[in-house]
Design a protein around this motif. Structure first.
Motif, PDB file in Angstrom:
ATOM      1  N   TRP A 134      76.987  16.844  94.322  1.00  0.00           N
ATOM      2  CA  TRP A 134      75.731  16.422  93.635  1.00  0.00           C
ATOM      3  C   TRP A 134      74.940  15.351  94.297  1.00  0.00           C
ATOM      4  N   VAL A 185      72.438  16.943  96.434  1.00  0.00           N
ATOM      5  CA  VAL A 185      71.488  17.473  95.445  1.00  0.00           C
ATOM      6  C   VAL A 185      70.457  16.409  95.164  1.00  0.00           C
ATOM      7  N   VAL A 186      71.073  15.251  94.794  1.00  0.00           N
ATOM      8  CA  VAL A 186      70.075  13.971  94.462  1.00  0.00           C
ATOM      9  C   VAL A 186      69.241  13.462  95.645  1.00  0.00           C
ATOM     10  N   ALA A 245      66.440  15.613  96.154  1.00  0.00           N
ATOM     11  CA  ALA A 245      65.281  15.185  95.047  1.00  0.00           C
ATOM     12  C   ALA A 245      64.697  13.976  95.427  1.00  0.00           C
ATOM     13  N   MET A 299      61.995  21.173  92.733  1.00  0.00           N
ATOM     14  CA  MET A 299      62.769  20.424  91.896  1.00  0.00           C
ATOM     15  C   MET A 299      63.554  21.158  90.699  1.00  0.00           C
ATOM     16  N   LEU A 350      65.924  23.382  92.212  1.00  0.00           N
ATOM     17  CA  LEU A 350      67.087  22.684  92.537  1.00  0.00           C
ATOM     18  C   LEU A 350      68.013  22.203  91.184  1.00  0.00           C
ATOM     19  N   GLY A 351      67.192  21.999  90.332  1.00  0.00           N
ATOM     20  CA  GLY A 351      68.000  21.523  89.114  1.00  0.00           C
ATOM     21  C   GLY A 351      68.592  22.461  88.322  1.00  0.00           C
ATOM     22  N   ALA A 358      73.034  22.998  88.500  1.00  0.00           N
ATOM     23  CA  ALA A 358      73.293  22.438  87.206  1.00  0.00           C
ATOM     24  C   ALA A 358      74.820  22.444  86.898  1.00  0.00           C
ATOM     25  N   ASN A 394      76.202  19.031  87.820  1.00  0.00           N
ATOM     26  CA  ASN A 394      75.015  18.141  87.522  1.00  0.00           C
ATOM     27  C   ASN A 394      76.137  17.080  86.503  1.00  0.00           C
ATOM     28  N   SER A 424      70.059  22.260  81.640  1.00  0.00           N
ATOM     29  CA  SER A 424      68.759  21.943  82.620  1.00  0.00           C
ATOM     30  C   SER A 424      67.556  22.639  82.254  1.00  0.00           C
ATOM     31  N   LEU A 444      66.682  17.927  86.424  1.00  0.00           N
ATOM     32  CA  LEU A 444      67.678  17.310  86.875  1.00  0.00           C
ATOM     33  C   LEU A 444      68.462  16.184  86.069  1.00  0.00           C
ATOM     34  N   LEU A 475      68.812   8.470  87.805  1.00  0.00           N
ATOM     35  CA  LEU A 475      69.767   9.117  88.632  1.00  0.00           C
ATOM     36  C   LEU A 475      70.728   8.199  89.106  1.00  0.00           C
TER      37      LEU A 475
END
Length: 261
Positions: free
Chosen positions: A100, A103-104, A107, A132, A135-136, A140, A143, A157, A198, A248
């Motif tokens: 994660w 991933v963040v 973003a 994005m 990506l989300g 997921a 997440n 998501s 996200l 986030l």
């Protein structure tokens, strides 16, 4: 592994990524390759040597001027590098080493690029907003904003992306009808789809609240100190991005992370 070393490494890596983000910010709106040719001075065209391309330090050593033609280098370059380094440090510190986290960070980097482009030319490139969303949806399953089985997280998501896209589109259309002019650009609508994928539909709401407040403060500042009129358009992408970053960083459940430092 020692936490302080990981955080130091993350900061340095963030500074280096910040230098690359500057390349993206300059070249993408001009439809140029972000890979080739190597960096050069936009004024004289001279190639920038590696030792003049060290994040922040080269700017200071050159006193903000091109080594060849002495033309000023935009302060944007060290600001973006410092911001990227600081945010990389903060999110690695917040989440440790996990899927994660990466991933963040992807973003976050996208939000930095599109925010600066939006501030400069008031355009949000679709590749970042749509990227994005992908990506989300793709991540997921890891997440921490979502709970349940993997398919439930996927639906959460997808719901977030839908609320971001169609909910904000409805707000934009309503604002356009009420004020007889475009209230929110299509780029902002698609960006909220990416943010929603996200952080979920709740995050869409809080992001809009944060962004609206911050945008209002910025608009008042421009009217008081810059002589802007109340009806003048302002870039909204940076405020949506800031709202998303707040979500986030603060509003997820870190106890659900799979791997921590």
């Amino acid at each position: 592994m020692d936490n302080s070393f990981i955080l130091l490494f993350a900061t340095v890596l963030g500074l280096l990524f910040g230098s690359f983000l500057n390349v993206c910010i300059y070249r993408i709106p001009r439809e140029k390759s972000i890979v080739w040719p190597p960096s050069s001075c936009p004024n004289c065209g001279a190639r920038i040597n590696w030792y003049d391309n060290i994040p922040v330090l080269s700017f200071l050593a050159l006193r903000g001027k091109c080594r060849n033609c002495k033309s000023p280098i935009s302060i944007q370059y060290p600001i973006v590098e410092l911001l990227t380094g600081a945010l990389t440090l903060l999110f690695v510190w917040r989440y440790g080493l996990s899927v994660w986290t990466f991933v963040v960070l992807a973003a976050v980097y996208a939000l930095i690029i599109l925010s600066v482009i939006d501030l400069d030319i008031m355009i949000i490139p679709d590749r970042f907003s749509l990227g994005m969303i992908v990506l989300g949806l793709a991540f997921a399953w890891c997440n921490p904003n979502f709970s349940g089985a993997w398919w439930q997280k996927e639906l959460a998501s997808l719901l977030g992306a839908g609320v971001g896209l169609f909910g904000v589109l409805a707000i934009a259309l309503l604002g356009t009808w009420l004020f007889k002019k475009e209230a929110m650009g299509g780029g902002d609508v698609k960006l909220m789809g990416g943010i929603g994928a996200l952080i979920g539909w709740e995050g869409v709401i809080t992001t809009i609240v944060f962004a609206s407040f911050l945008g209002l403060v910025y608009a008042v500042f421009l009217m008081i100190f810059k002589g802007k009129k109340g009806g003048d358009a302002i870039p909204f992408g940076p405020f949506l991005s800031l709202g998303a970053l707040i979500n986030l960083f603060y509003l997820v459940k870190p106890s659900m992370l799979v791997i921590e430092l």
